[in-house]
Structure formats: structure tokens, C-alpha cells
Write a protein that holds these residues in place. Structure first.
Motif, PDB file in Angstrom:
ATOM      1  N   LEU A  48     101.035 137.597  33.203  1.00  0.00           N
ATOM      2  CA  LEU A  48     102.003 138.314  34.037  1.00  0.00           C
ATOM      3  C   LEU A  48     102.159 139.751  33.548  1.00  0.00           C
ATOM      4  O   LEU A  48     102.318 140.679  34.358  1.00  0.00           O
ATOM      5  N   ALA A  49     102.095 139.943  32.237  1.00  0.00           N
ATOM      6  CA  ALA A  49     102.144 141.308  31.689  1.00  0.00           C
ATOM      7  C   ALA A  49     100.943 142.123  32.163  1.00  0.00           C
ATOM      8  O   ALA A  49     101.076 143.298  32.530  1.00  0.00           O
ATOM      9  N   GLU A  50      99.772 141.499  32.170  1.00  0.00           N
ATOM     10  CA  GLU A  50      98.569 142.193  32.638  1.00  0.00           C
ATOM     11  C   GLU A  50      98.703 142.590  34.099  1.00  0.00           C
ATOM     12  O   GLU A  50      98.231 143.659  34.510  1.00  0.00           O
ATOM     13  N   ARG A  51      99.360 141.740  34.900  1.00  0.00           N
ATOM     14  CA  ARG A  51      99.563 142.057  36.305  1.00  0.00           C
ATOM     15  C   ARG A  51     100.418 143.314  36.455  1.00  0.00           C
ATOM     16  O   ARG A  51     100.138 144.184  37.289  1.00  0.00           O
ATOM     17  N   SER A 108     110.498 142.967  36.511  1.00  0.00           N
ATOM     18  CA  SER A 108     109.251 142.396  35.997  1.00  0.00           C
ATOM     19  C   SER A 108     108.587 143.250  34.927  1.00  0.00           C
ATOM     20  O   SER A 108     107.680 142.776  34.227  1.00  0.00           O
ATOM     21  N   VAL A 109     109.017 144.508  34.750  1.00  0.00           N
ATOM     22  CA  VAL A 109     108.459 145.313  33.652  1.00  0.00           C
ATOM     23  C   VAL A 109     108.813 144.693  32.300  1.00  0.00           C
ATOM     24  O   VAL A 109     108.178 145.015  31.295  1.00  0.00           O
ATOM     25  N   LEU A 110     109.786 143.796  32.255  1.00  0.00           N
ATOM     26  CA  LEU A 110     110.166 143.163  30.993  1.00  0.00           C
ATOM     27  C   LEU A 110     109.036 142.313  30.418  1.00  0.00           C
ATOM     28  O   LEU A 110     109.021 142.021  29.220  1.00  0.00           O
ATOM     29  N   PHE A 111     108.082 141.918  31.248  1.00  0.00           N
ATOM     30  CA  PHE A 111     106.928 141.187  30.732  1.00  0.00           C
ATOM     31  C   PHE A 111     105.979 142.096  29.964  1.00  0.00           C
ATOM     32  O   PHE A 111     105.209 141.642  29.124  1.00  0.00           O
ATOM     33  N   GLY A 113     113.774 131.195  30.212  1.00  0.00           N
ATOM     34  CA  GLY A 113     112.674 132.100  29.926  1.00  0.00           C
ATOM     35  C   GLY A 113     112.932 133.515  30.406  1.00  0.00           C
ATOM     36  O   GLY A 113     112.610 134.488  29.718  1.00  0.00           O
ATOM     37  N   LEU A 114     113.523 133.645  31.590  1.00  0.00           N
ATOM     38  CA  LEU A 114     113.847 134.973  32.110  1.00  0.00           C
ATOM     39  C   LEU A 114     114.939 135.640  31.279  1.00  0.00           C
ATOM     40  O   LEU A 114     114.861 136.842  30.981  1.00  0.00           O
ATOM     41  N   ARG A 115     115.959 134.868  30.903  1.00  0.00           N
ATOM     42  CA  ARG A 115     117.037 135.435  30.067  1.00  0.00           C
ATOM     43  C   ARG A 115     116.492 135.904  28.723  1.00  0.00           C
ATOM     44  O   ARG A 115     116.922 136.937  28.185  1.00  0.00           O
ATOM     45  N   GLN A 116     115.552 135.165  28.185  1.00  0.00           N
ATOM     46  CA  GLN A 116     114.968 135.539  26.893  1.00  0.00           C
ATOM     47  C   GLN A 116     114.286 136.904  26.995  1.00  0.00           C
ATOM     48  O   GLN A 116     114.364 137.723  26.071  1.00  0.00           O
ATOM     49  N   LEU A 117     113.637 137.165  28.117  1.00  0.00           N
ATOM     50  CA  LEU A 117     113.007 138.464  28.329  1.00  0.00           C
ATOM     51  C   LEU A 117     114.041 139.579  28.437  1.00  0.00           C
ATOM     52  O   LEU A 117     113.794 140.717  28.017  1.00  0.00           O
ATOM     53  N   ASN A 140     113.973 139.658  41.123  1.00  0.00           N
ATOM     54  CA  ASN A 140     113.202 138.980  42.171  1.00  0.00           C
ATOM     55  C   ASN A 140     111.733 138.814  41.766  1.00  0.00           C
ATOM     56  O   ASN A 140     110.918 139.711  42.015  1.00  0.00           O
ATOM     57  N   PRO A 141     111.353 137.680  41.204  1.00  0.00           N
ATOM     58  CA  PRO A 141     109.934 137.453  40.914  1.00  0.00           C
ATOM     59  C   PRO A 141     109.060 137.405  42.161  1.00  0.00           C
ATOM     60  O   PRO A 141     107.838 137.491  42.058  1.00  0.00           O
ATOM     61  N   HIS A 142     109.666 137.262  43.340  1.00  0.00           N
ATOM     62  CA  HIS A 142     108.845 137.261  44.557  1.00  0.00           C
ATOM     63  C   HIS A 142     108.325 138.658  44.886  1.00  0.00           C
ATOM     64  O   HIS A 142     107.483 138.819  45.781  1.00  0.00           O
ATOM     65  N   LYS A 143     108.772 139.653  44.157  1.00  0.00           N
ATOM     66  CA  LYS A 143     108.283 141.002  44.379  1.00  0.00           C
ATOM     67  C   LYS A 143     107.076 141.270  43.482  1.00  0.00           C
ATOM     68  O   LYS A 143     105.973 140.849  43.776  1.00  0.00           O
ATOM     69  N   MET A 144     107.256 141.944  42.386  1.00  0.00           N
ATOM     70  CA  MET A 144     106.109 142.410  41.607  1.00  0.00           C
ATOM     71  C   MET A 144     105.263 141.270  41.008  1.00  0.00           C
ATOM     72  O   MET A 144     104.065 141.416  40.820  1.00  0.00           O
TER      73      MET A 144
END
Length: 487
Positions: A371-374, A273-276, A128-132, A296-300
């Protein structure tokens, strides 16, 4: 006599009581704006309060519960809406449930036989992350932090160029060079030292006023290094620098890397995380041209420490080739299931925590749109903060923020209009440290400061926690003024 070990029922009762303390002290009080961000104590006093000494005899359960309360009380409340200090903050309760679950299950993510759920789950989350990023295929692994992800990328890039380094070591290798910006993360130099490349062989590329790498300077430095007999092999650019939150121009850097046939690594630990977000993913335009990405998803995304992914475009099993040791007591090749599901040989670690569940559960709960809204909400709050700063005397921005890092000086009344004085910079440099000391000792909030190049100490406020409201931002500005007006 020593107190006997708890039986199962007593242990479960203690755990239940301990969990109540955690919920009350950390999750309730620790997110309440009426409570302090921290209860500051000097080290000697804190050590005495906690009674840190380890003794031969155990302590009764009521005393241990008090120890847990004390640990919670005197720890910094990083989930507090007024903790602006780091690039981790806030709390996502779905992710936290995942963290509780993985700690309870206490398994090791290296073989399918001991971690069947999590081998499949990590594979899906990485996909899922690679797809983004923009890759339909590839590889990856969760690492213990972005620094380790960056070091993995350096090791893989070197192995691809000189696979003999795995068996023969550094003997006979040419001088290898890495290129990164002046404002990149310190882990690039740390990695060069750890991998035996040498910190002197990390070539720093100039940045523009916003902190973004200048591709033309990168090209010139690669050409110069080649002329000196060295072998460039990797460019590490940054998507979201630590201080200014700058995004290097990935498309232009990718052109330079293709020209010189270099591995392109993107340290997107902070900015990935801006990729969301459909509104803000343009900041990472060209990331799909990279060979590797640290994120690092533990950040934003507030997935909770630690949750750090290394993503690879490679489809040749380079990660396993580079790191495998083929231990027969773990990775037997005659197992009754597909041995490709034993992913532990991709890792430098043997014991590896399950970091994918916290992200998977959060992602399942709120979806990609949530996650995009966040992400979008964080940018909205930054715009509000900047607008309010511009209305107040004494707040001076370093520049218009590109991301959710807002860097600024607070100019107290005594320094306003004194910019031409010979000691102005020296006096300004002392403002942020004093305000920081006051806020920490009073426990009202926490925000970081630092110098940068020729700029004296300035504040760097990080705005992204989903618990932050406009009221917290107004409080932040008021509190800076309150703490600094008499300086």
C-alpha cells in the motif's frame, strides 16, 4: 402469464452468465485504454436505450442479460486508466473480491450473532488504521462516506461538551461554533445544518496561497467568537483538500486547540493514505494529537466504494454513549457471549454494510509495504506530469502540487500573450468547460474543472490509480492540446 420465479439452479445459472458479462464489459473493456471512458448519450436518448420502465410482467433472462450489458456499456468506466475525474478510480482485484463476497453474504454489521467474522475483522482493521495515526488505543466505526464521518465527529464533540443534548435537544444550549478552512469539504457546513448548529455558525478560517489553514487566523477567530458570547467546540482541519490537495498544518492547529480546549477533528478522507508511506507521511505530522480522524480507503488505496472510517482517540466508549438506543430486540444484555461484541449501538444506522472486508483482503494481499508503494507511485507520476507540463507551451500550473491533485489552466494559442486584455479572464474561464464537453462526448478521458475564489475555471487532474502509466499521462497532455488548440 408471468414468468415463474427462478428455481435455485436457474438463478445460479443466470448469476454465472451475469458475472461473465460484468467481467467482460466492466473489468476487461472498462480498463482497456483502447476502449472509451464513457459512451455519452443525452438523458432522453439514454433513458430510451436502457428501457427504464418497470412493468407488471417480468422479462426473460436473455433480455435481462442484455440490460446488464447496456448498464455496463453506458456507465462511466471509473477503473479506466484515463478516468482522472474524481478521488476514486482504478480497481484493486483483491478488494473487489471482498466486495463480491460481502454482497453475496448479505449480512448486517450490528451484532456478533449475525456477523461474527466481520465484528472481529472491523475491530482489527480499525486498530491497524489507528496505529498508523499513532494511537495505541481508541475506537472507531466504518461510515457510509467521509461526509458522514465528519458529521459523526461534530456530534461526538458536541455530546462530550453538552451530554444533555441527547435527551433534551438544542433547548437551552448556547450558540455553538465550528471552525474550518475556506477550502474544507462542504460536508462541514452540511453537518452544521443537519445537526441544528446552523451553517452561519461555521466560521471559515483564512488559507495561504497553497490552500492551507492559517493557525494565527484560527486563533484570532476563536478569541473573537468567544468575546461575542458563542461557545467554540470543534476545529475541523483538512489533510488533502478536495481541490488543491492541501494539508493543513496539524501540529500548529493542535496547539491552538489545546490552548482553547477544543476538539480537533482531521478530515483526512482524501489524504489519510499518505500515512502508509515513509516518504510522505510527514504531510500529516501532528495527526496523533487529534481527537478524531476521517479516512476514506476507497479513495487513494482503491478499496472500492464505499470504505470510510472514523477513527477516535477516545477510550471512554463515547461513540456508544452518544448514539445508543439500547433496543432490546437486538442488544439483549443476557446473551451467551460477550455483549460488548454487539457494536451496532455505536452507529446512527441500524442496517450497516460490511465495508471492512474489502480493505482487509487487499491489505492482507499486498501488505502495508504494498500500500505504501501504491502511494509513492502516485507521487512519482505527479512529478512526471508536472515536469512534462513545464516543457509544453500553454500549460500553466496554479502552484507546485503538495499532493496528487494537479491544478492548471490550459491556455490555447489564441489567448497566449493576451493576459493584459480586459476580457482575458472571461475567455479563459470558458476554455476548461469546452474541453471537458469535448472529451466526454468523444469518450477519450475524463477530468474535472472548477473555479476557486478569484481564480476562473481551471482543470484539476487526480493522479493515483494503480493502472495509470506514463503513457496515459502523455496521452492526457496530448489530448488536452488536441481538444483545445482551436479555441
Amino acid at each position: 402469464m408471468n414468468e415463474p420465479l427462478l428455481d435455485n439452479s436457474e438463478g445460479q445459472l443466470f448469476l454465472t452468465e451475469a458475472f461473465k458479462v460484468i467481467v467482460e464489459e466492466v473489468l476487461c473493456k472498462g480498463t482497456d485504454v483502447k476502449e472509451k471512458v464513457c459512451e455519452w448519450r443525452e438523458p432522453e436518448e439514454l433513458a430510451a436505450l436502457l428501457d427504464l420502465e418497470l412493468r407488471e410482467n417480468g422479462e426473460p433472462q436473455h433480455q435481462l442479460l442484455q440490460r446488464i450489458r447496456d448498464v455496463a456499456k453506458y456507465s462511466v468506466k471509473t477503473s479506466h486508466p484515463r478516468f482522472f475525474n474524481q478521488q476514486f478510480a482504478g480497481v484493486d482485484y483483491h478488494s473487489l473480491a471482498g466486495r463480491f463476497l460481502t454482497e453475496s453474504l448479505n449480512t448486517n454489521l450490528f451484532t456478533y450473532e449475525v456477523a461474527p467474522v466481520f465484528v472481529l475483522m472491523e475491530t482489527e482493521v480499525l486498530r491497524g488504521l489507528r496505529q498508523l495515526v499513532g494511537w495505541t488505543e481508541g475506537d472507531g466505526i466504518f461510515c457510509p462516506g467521509g461526509s458522514t464521518s465528519n458529521m459523526y465527529a461534530m456530534n461526538l464533540a458536541r455530546y462530550r461538551l453538552f451530554p444533555e443534548v441527547k435527551t433534551q435537544g438544542l433547548w437551552g444550549l448556547p450558540r455553538l461554533t465550528v471552525f474550518t478552512s475556506q477550502e474544507s469539504h462542504y460536508s462541514v457546513k452540511k453537518g452544521a445544518g443537519f445537526l441544528g448548529l446552523g451553517t452561519d455558525n461555521v466560521i471559515l478560517v483564512k488559507v495561504d496561497d497553497g490552500g492551507r489553514m492559517i493557525p494565527s487566523d484560527l486563533d484570532e477567530k476563536i478569541t473573537l467568537t468567544k468575546s461575542q458570547g458563542a461557545v467554540p467546540f470543534l476545529v475541523s482541519c483538512t489533510a488533502g483538500t478536495t481541490v488543491q490537495g492541501a494539508f493543513d498544518p496539524l501540529d500548529h492547529i493542535a496547539d491552538v486547540c489545546e490552548k482553547h480546549k477544543l476538539w480537533l477533528h482531521v478530515d483526512a478522507a482524501w489524504g489519510g493514505s499518505v500515512l502508509f508511506s515513509k516518504q510522505h507521511r510527514h504531510l500529516m505530522k501532528g495527526v496523533d494529537r487529534a481527537n478524531s480522524v476521517a479516512w476514506n480507503p476507497h479513495k487513494m488505496l482503491v478499496a472500492g466504494l464505499q470504505c470510510s472510517a472514523l477513527l477516535l482517540k477516545d477510550t471512554t466508549n463515547l461513540l456508544k454513549q452518544c448514539h445508543c438506543a439500547s433496543a432490546t430486540y437486538l442488544f439483549q444484555q443476557d446473551k451467551f457471549y460477550d455483549v460488548n461484541l454487539d457494536i451496532g449501538d455505536k452507529s446512527l444506522q441500524c442496517s450497516r454494510k460490511v465495508d471492512c472486508l474489502k480493505l482487509w483482503l487487499m491489505w492482507k494481499a499486498v501488505g502495508s509495504n504494498g500500500l505504501a508503494e501504491r502511494v509513492d507511485k502516485a507521487f512519482f507520476h505527479v512529478r512526471y506530469l508536472v515536469e512534462q507540463m513545464k516543457k509544453r507551451e500553454g500549460f500553466h500550473l496554479l502552484g507546485q502540487p503538495e499532493f496528487v491533485n494537479v491544478c492548471f489552466w490550459y491556455i490555447p494559442p489564441s489567448l497566449r500573450g493576451k493576459e493584459g486584455d480586459s476580457d482575458y479572464q472571461d475567455r479563459l474561464a470558458k476554455v476548461a468547460p469546452v474541453i471537458k464537453e469535448r472529451m466526454v462526448k468523444q469518450g477519450t478521458m475524463m477530468v474535472g474543472y472548477q473555479p476557486l475564489a478569484n481564480r476562473v475555471n481551471f482543470f484539476r487532474v487526480i493522479i493515483f490509480s494503480p493502472l495509470i502509466s506514463q503513457r496515459d499521462i502523455d496521452f492526457f497532455l496530448d489530448e488536452i492540446e488536441r481538444l483545445g488548440n482551436d479555441l
